[in-house]
Design a protein around this motif. Structure first.
Motif: not given
Length: 636
Positions: A130, A155, A179
């Protein structure tokens, strides 16, 4: 009877399969398969008895409570690879039996505290792929005790709800790879006794805080769950802070060091322990001594170097650690700022820089200059408190703090760079040590202070910015009631003024340059015309001189080789042609027929030329000894 029967079936929950989906009723469990159907939203007529609902690879953009209402038996919900950007509060509120929730491959940027409320028995939560940048601290509270797999990979997370993750005793797999995480809090995984896989690959971790979780090796027989740890792809700074991890002698071999330069690119587990070193702090520069006026701001600076970067602290003159308060603030870069200084703030401050390799200190002397005291040294009550220009200016703007009897402040004679500030004498009962002007402009928010003696009631501001708006306040400094009290200030008034624009010197200079250019051009034309005129006169004068009669030759004889010489023939002398009469001359006699100065000047040149030729003619005749008619004799 057909329509009432259909309504009865719908009311009883035996709804028909949605048109674009496939429904399978196997072993008393209903599966609704709606993947790859081009759906823009969750079909509203999904059978509420569905146990497995697959809605992957569609174009669903939002989820809300009506989408899954009364689906208490749903166990597996797949919403992968849609375009979901928003999940409403309690969208999964009725899914009390849900065990697996797949939300990977969507466009979620944030999870609120109520976005995942409802599924109290959730075991697998997949949120990878996402655009998550923030997860609210209470987003996982409803399933902390049941969650086993949590995937937050791929993400944009810099922080995750560490408190919630650390309270998941049943967690087996935690994927945080790819990340932007740059730090792990100490003890974040201390309570995760069942954790068997931790993936921290490709983050921004330069160091790892000591944690007992990492001591569980994959081949440790005593460990309840051997840990598979992955933290490759991080810019590890291989210094003494990671020595604890190097001593674990784990079998992982894919991690490399990014710094310091001597260890960059080397495999973490192959670097000898002796090379994991640190450098003690070294204070590079600091404030030696600072003098400030009582009531003003004091800024003490201290900069230190070291590996790792030192932590900065300040100790005050009372040997207490200086922390953040309403009057003082310590910054992480080593700067200490005291907003309003008093006599109690004076003294020796100590800057302390610490890191795992040691500490360094530096001494900073702060002196607070007391304001001059009045004659009686005390005043009556009712005086305002310490100086605070921000509060005073705000109070004056709101019209709350200035009595009507106090004089107003005026700014007159404003120019582009100066202005005259004037104020009245004020109340005679209030003693004043001195006045303080505080002002700033729209071009620069920095506050400027000016101290004015108590006997003055005007001040000339200089070096202002042209074409700028200024806000100015005048304060009166009054004596303190006691030796330990701070100096009191009283706002006399504020004013707003604007300086004039800068003088357009460029236009004046342009006009001056243009005028000079025209003067030079006209002068050049006049000089050129005068030169042409002079040359024309010279040429005309030469032409008049060349128009005289040529000299005559007489007594020309020829010589032969013994022959008789011919008898020359006598030629009567020729009289010179009459001299042309000028219409005017430079003499004072005849001036009536002059046509101008040019013609008179030409006549003068002709007269001068005739006189010169006449002199030469007479000299030639006298030198030859003959008459005036014979000037030269040639023999051929």
């Amino acid at each position: 009877m057909a329509p009432p029967l259909l309504l009865l079936l719908l009311a009883s929950g035996a709804a028909a399969c949605p048109l674009p989906c496939i429904c399978q009723n196997l072993s008393e469990s209903l599966s609704t398969l709606c993947a790859h159907r081009g759906l823009l939203f969750v079909p509203p007529n999904v059978d509420r008895r569905t146990v497995e609902l697959r809605l992957a690879d569609n174009f669903i953009q939002a989820l809300g409570p009506p989408d899954f209402r009364n689906m208490t038996g749903l166990v597996d919900l797949t919403l992968s690879r849609n375009a979901i950007t928003r999940i409403g509060a309690r969208a999964f509120g009725d899914l009390e039996s849900l065990r697996s929730l797949h939300l990977d491959g969507n466009r979620l940027a944030e999870l609120g505290a109520g976005s995942l409320r409802g599924p109290a028995n959730l075991q697998h939560l997949i949120l990878s792929g996402n655009q998550l940048g923030r997860i609210a601290p209470g987003a996982f509270d409803d399933f902390l005790g049941s969650l086993e797999d949590l995937d937050l990979s791929y993400n944009n997370l810099r922080q995750v709800p560490w408190a919630g993750i650390g309270a998941m005793p049943a967690l087996h797999t935690l994927n945080l790879d790819h990340n932007l995480i740059d730090a792990l809090p100490p003890g974040a995984f201390a309570q995760l006794s069942q954790l068997s896989r931790l993936d921290l690959t490709s983050n921004r971790l330069a160091t790892l805080a000591p944690d007992p979780l990492f001591s569980r090796g994959r081949h440790a027989e005593a460990s309840p769950a051997p840990l598979v740890l992955s933290f490759s792809g991080n810019p590890l700074h291989c210094n003494c802070e990671l020595l604890w991890l190097r001593r674990l002698a784990r079998p992982d071999d894919l991690e490399t060091c990014a710094s310091p330069p001597g260890l960059a690119g080397r495999y973490f587990w192959t670097v000898p322990e002796g090379e994991f070193s640190c450098e003690p702090p070294l204070i590079a520069r600091h404030t030696q001594r600072l003098w400030v006026l009582e009531g003003q701001r004091a800024t003490l600076r201290c900069r230190a170097l070291g590996d790792p970067a030192p932590t900065m602290h300040w100790v005050g003159p009372d040997d207490r650690l200086v922390g953040n308060s309403s009057r003082a603030r310590a910054f992480p870069n080593g700067t200490l700022e005291i907003g309003v200084t008093g006599s109690g703030d004076a003294g020796a401050y100590t800057c302390i820089a610490t890191n795992p390799a040691g500490e360094a200190t530096a001494r900073v002397e702060l002196r607070v200059l007391a304001l001059p005291h009045g004659g009686n040294g005390s005043t009556e009550g009712g005086r305002p408190g310490p100086s605070d220009i921000a509060a005073s200016a705000r109070t004056a703007a709101e019209g709350e703090g200035t009595p009507e009897s106090e004089p107003a402040v005026q700014v007159t004679e404003v120019t582009a760079t100066s202005g005259l500030v004037s104020w009245g004498p004020g109340r005679p009962a209030d003693p004043v040590w001195m006045f303080q002007l505080q002002y700033n402009s729209s071009e620069d928010e920095t506050l400027i202070y000016r101290i004015v003696p108590a006997s003055s009631h005007h001040f000339l501001l200089k070096h202002l910015v042209p074409g700028a708006d200024y806000d100015l306040c005048l304060l009166a400094l009054s004596p303190a009631a006691g030796p330990s009290d701070l100096t009191a200030t009283r706002l006399l008034g504020c004013a707003h003024f604007s300086t004039l624009p800068a003088t357009p010197l460029c236009h004046a200079l342009q006009a001056h340059v243009l005028g000079g250019t025209l003067t030079v051009a006209v002068g050049g034309v006049l000089v050129a015309a005068l030169l042409v005129f002079t040359v024309a006169l010279l040429v005309r004068g030469r032409g008049a001189g060349n128009g005289r009669l040529p000299l005559k030759l007489s007594h020309v004889q020829s010589q032969t080789n013994g022959g008789p010489s011919p008898t020359p023939k006598a030629h009567p002398p020729r009289s010179p042609p009459p001299r042309p009469q000028r219409s005017c001359s430079l003499d004072l006699g005849d001036t009536g027929g002059c046509y101008g100065y040019a013609r008179r000047l030409g006549g003068a040149w002709a007269r001068r030329s005739h006189s010169v030729h006449g002199g030469l003619l007479g000299a030639g005749c006298r030198g030859a000894g003959g008459s005036a008619e014979r000037l030269e004799e040639s023999v051929v």
